[in-house]
Design a protein around this motif. Structure first.
Motif, PDB file in Angstrom:
ATOM      1  N   LEU A  27      -1.158 -14.092   9.115  1.00 35.83           N
ATOM      2  CA  LEU A  27      -0.954 -14.018   7.551  1.00 35.83           C
ATOM      3  C   LEU A  27       0.390 -13.143   7.218  1.00 35.83           C
ATOM      4  CD1 LEU A  27      -4.518 -13.078   6.337  1.00 35.83           C
ATOM      5  CD2 LEU A  27      -3.483 -15.304   6.217  1.00 35.83           C
ATOM      6  N   SER A  28       0.632 -12.176   8.027  1.00 34.85           N
ATOM      7  CA  SER A  28       1.937 -11.392   7.979  1.00 34.85           C
ATOM      8  C   SER A  28       3.229 -12.160   8.031  1.00 34.85           C
ATOM      9  CB  SER A  28       1.785 -10.219   9.050  1.00 34.85           C
ATOM     10  OG  SER A  28       2.008 -10.557  10.387  1.00 34.85           O
ATOM     11  N   THR A  59       8.465  -8.435  -3.093  1.00 31.46           N
ATOM     12  CA  THR A  59       7.051  -8.870  -3.038  1.00 31.46           C
ATOM     13  C   THR A  59       7.020 -10.301  -2.352  1.00 31.46           C
ATOM     14  OG1 THR A  59       7.110  -9.967  -5.309  1.00 31.46           O
ATOM     15  CG2 THR A  59       6.498  -7.916  -5.155  1.00 31.46           C
ATOM     16  N   GLY A  60       7.965 -11.138  -2.104  1.00 31.53           N
ATOM     17  CA  GLY A  60       7.965 -12.226  -1.586  1.00 31.53           C
ATOM     18  C   GLY A  60       7.498 -13.480  -2.499  1.00 31.53           C
ATOM     19  N   THR A  61       7.382 -13.028  -3.649  1.00 34.99           N
ATOM     20  CA  THR A  61       6.930 -14.190  -4.815  1.00 34.99           C
ATOM     21  C   THR A  61       7.769 -13.871  -6.175  1.00 34.99           C
ATOM     22  OG1 THR A  61       5.237 -14.966  -6.101  1.00 34.99           O
ATOM     23  CG2 THR A  61       4.912 -12.890  -5.302  1.00 34.99           C
ATOM     24  N   PHE A 239      -0.835  -2.930  -2.558  1.00 36.00           N
ATOM     25  CA  PHE A 239      -0.511  -4.220  -2.485  1.00 36.00           C
ATOM     26  C   PHE A 239      -1.650  -5.032  -3.155  1.00 36.00           C
ATOM     27  CE2 PHE A 239       0.929  -2.589   1.748  1.00 36.00           C
ATOM     28  CZ  PHE A 239       2.482  -2.811   1.629  1.00 36.00           C
ATOM     29  N   ILE A 240      -2.489  -4.336  -3.684  1.00 34.31           N
ATOM     30  CA  ILE A 240      -3.386  -5.059  -4.563  1.00 34.31           C
ATOM     31  C   ILE A 240      -3.279  -4.748  -6.185  1.00 34.31           C
ATOM     32  CG2 ILE A 240      -6.032  -5.258  -5.203  1.00 34.31           C
ATOM     33  CD1 ILE A 240      -6.836  -4.248  -2.616  1.00 34.31           C
ATOM     34  N   ARG A 241      -2.524  -5.747  -6.700  1.00 35.82           N
ATOM     35  CA  ARG A 241      -2.379  -5.548  -7.906  1.00 35.82           C
ATOM     36  C   ARG A 241      -2.666  -6.296  -9.135  1.00 35.82           C
ATOM     37  NH1 ARG A 241       4.520  -5.458  -7.217  1.00 35.82           N
ATOM     38  NH2 ARG A 241       4.630  -3.870  -5.266  1.00 35.82           N
ATOM     39  N   TYR A 242      -2.590  -6.131 -10.267  1.00 36.39           N
ATOM     40  CA  TYR A 242      -3.367  -6.727 -11.487  1.00 36.39           C
ATOM     41  C   TYR A 242      -3.020  -8.377 -11.321  1.00 36.39           C
ATOM     42  CZ  TYR A 242      -4.659  -8.214 -16.018  1.00 36.39           C
ATOM     43  OH  TYR A 242      -5.111  -8.952 -17.092  1.00 36.39           O
ATOM     44  N   GLY A 248       0.462 -11.174   2.086  1.00 36.42           N
ATOM     45  CA  GLY A 248       1.283 -10.955   3.405  1.00 36.42           C
ATOM     46  C   GLY A 248       1.851  -9.671   3.844  1.00 36.42           C
ATOM     47  N   GLN A 249       2.210  -8.775   2.712  1.00 37.69           N
ATOM     48  CA  GLN A 249       2.746  -7.402   2.984  1.00 37.69           C
ATOM     49  C   GLN A 249       1.551  -6.786   3.360  1.00 37.69           C
ATOM     50  OE1 GLN A 249       5.171  -5.919   0.155  1.00 37.69           O
ATOM     51  NE2 GLN A 249       6.310  -7.445  -0.499  1.00 37.69           N
TER      52      GLN A 249
END
Length: 283
Positions: A27-28, A59-61, A239-242, A248-249
């Motif tokens: 996943l990383s 964030t990679g996105t 890393f858990i956001r709304y 990945g991170q």
């Protein structure tokens, strides 16, 4: 054919043990699109973007804005707090374990009961004491301080160290210490010059396990820690956001956070192996 089944069973055990870490590593090195795909992708183009994001804040996105990278500070906080807590616990726990093995009691059962009572503190659930602990820390001004977290981690380290080192000291023949006393060594000199060198393998293994327990602690760091002293375990919650979970991170953070324990295990490998086999010397 018999050995084939042995190797097959061994291979299955290794796969079961390593699968979670291998899956986390996969996943990383995936992109956010590959991770969130409805169909799991086993063939993909590896990327190091998640690891770079730990230090750059990307964030990679494109759907989420970048943020200030806090992971390096969380990592250093974990090293400072876990390392300091382990050192303090070793300074207290090792002499206590030695005294527990050499002190004289009227009944031998008293020694065993005392040792088990000390170990029982390690079994207690952390959630059961966090409320009074928070109130005490708030009055003492220890909330969100390195010293406060190091002190609370003694609830994890000292009982474990006393119990483990006690078993190592019990396996050292008393006659060796008596011979050192005959040669002119005091009790303190015997402890540092004879006992500690003989038990250094077990002590190294105990120190590594204590560091890992402190490093992995979550509840204490969440309750009495804060933004200034936040370690990796609680910092990873960022890393858990709304909008989304940055799998990945988060996976990259897990892999990186495992490095200190792996490096220490490699450096102390000789002593750890000796510590795990300690007890072969008998009177």
């Amino acid at each position: 054919m018999r050995y084939f089944f042995y190797y097959l069973i061994f291979a299955l055990i290794v796969i079961v043990i390593l699968f979670p870490m291998l899956w986390t590593f996969s996943l990383s090195i995936k992109t956010h699109a590959d991770i969130t795909s409805s169909i799991p992708k086993f063939v993909f183009q590896p990327t190091t973007g998640n690891y770079r994001g730990l230090f750059t804040g990307e964030t990679g996105t494109t759907s989420l804005p970048s943020s200030k990278p806090n992971f390096p500070r969380y990592f250093m906080n974990g090293v400072i707090i876990s390392g300091g807590a382990t050192l303090l616990a070793m300074l207290i726990g090792i002499p206590a374990a030695y005294a527990l093995t050499r002190a004289r009691f009227k009944k031998e059962s008293t020694r065993e009961n005392l040792a088990f009572n000390i170990l029982s503190y390690w079994f207690g659930p952390e959630i059961a004491i966090v409320l009074p602990l928070y109130q005490i820390y708030q009055r003492l001004g220890l909330i969100d301080t390195y010293l406060g977290l190091m002190l609370v981690y003694q609830l994890i380290g000292i009982p474990f160290i006393v119990w483990m080192c006690r078993s190592y000291f019990l396996d050292i023949p008393v006659s060796i210490e008596e011979a050192a006393n005959v040669d002119g060594c005091s009790q303190v000199q015997t402890f540092f010059r004879v006992v500690l060198p003989l038990a250094k393998g077990g002590i190294a293994a105990t120190a590594l396990l204590t560091f890992i327990f402190c490093w992995n602690s979550f509840v204490f760091a969440l309750v009495v820690g804060g933004e200034k002293t936040m370690p990796v375990t609680t910092g990873s919650l960022g890393f858990i956001r709304y909008q989304a979970v940055l799998w990945g991170q988060m996976s990259a953070a897990i892999i990186v956070s495992a490095l200190p324990a792996i490096i220490l295990a490699i450096l102390l490998q000789k002593h750890i192996v000796r510590g795990l086999t300690f007890g072969s010397v008998k009177e």
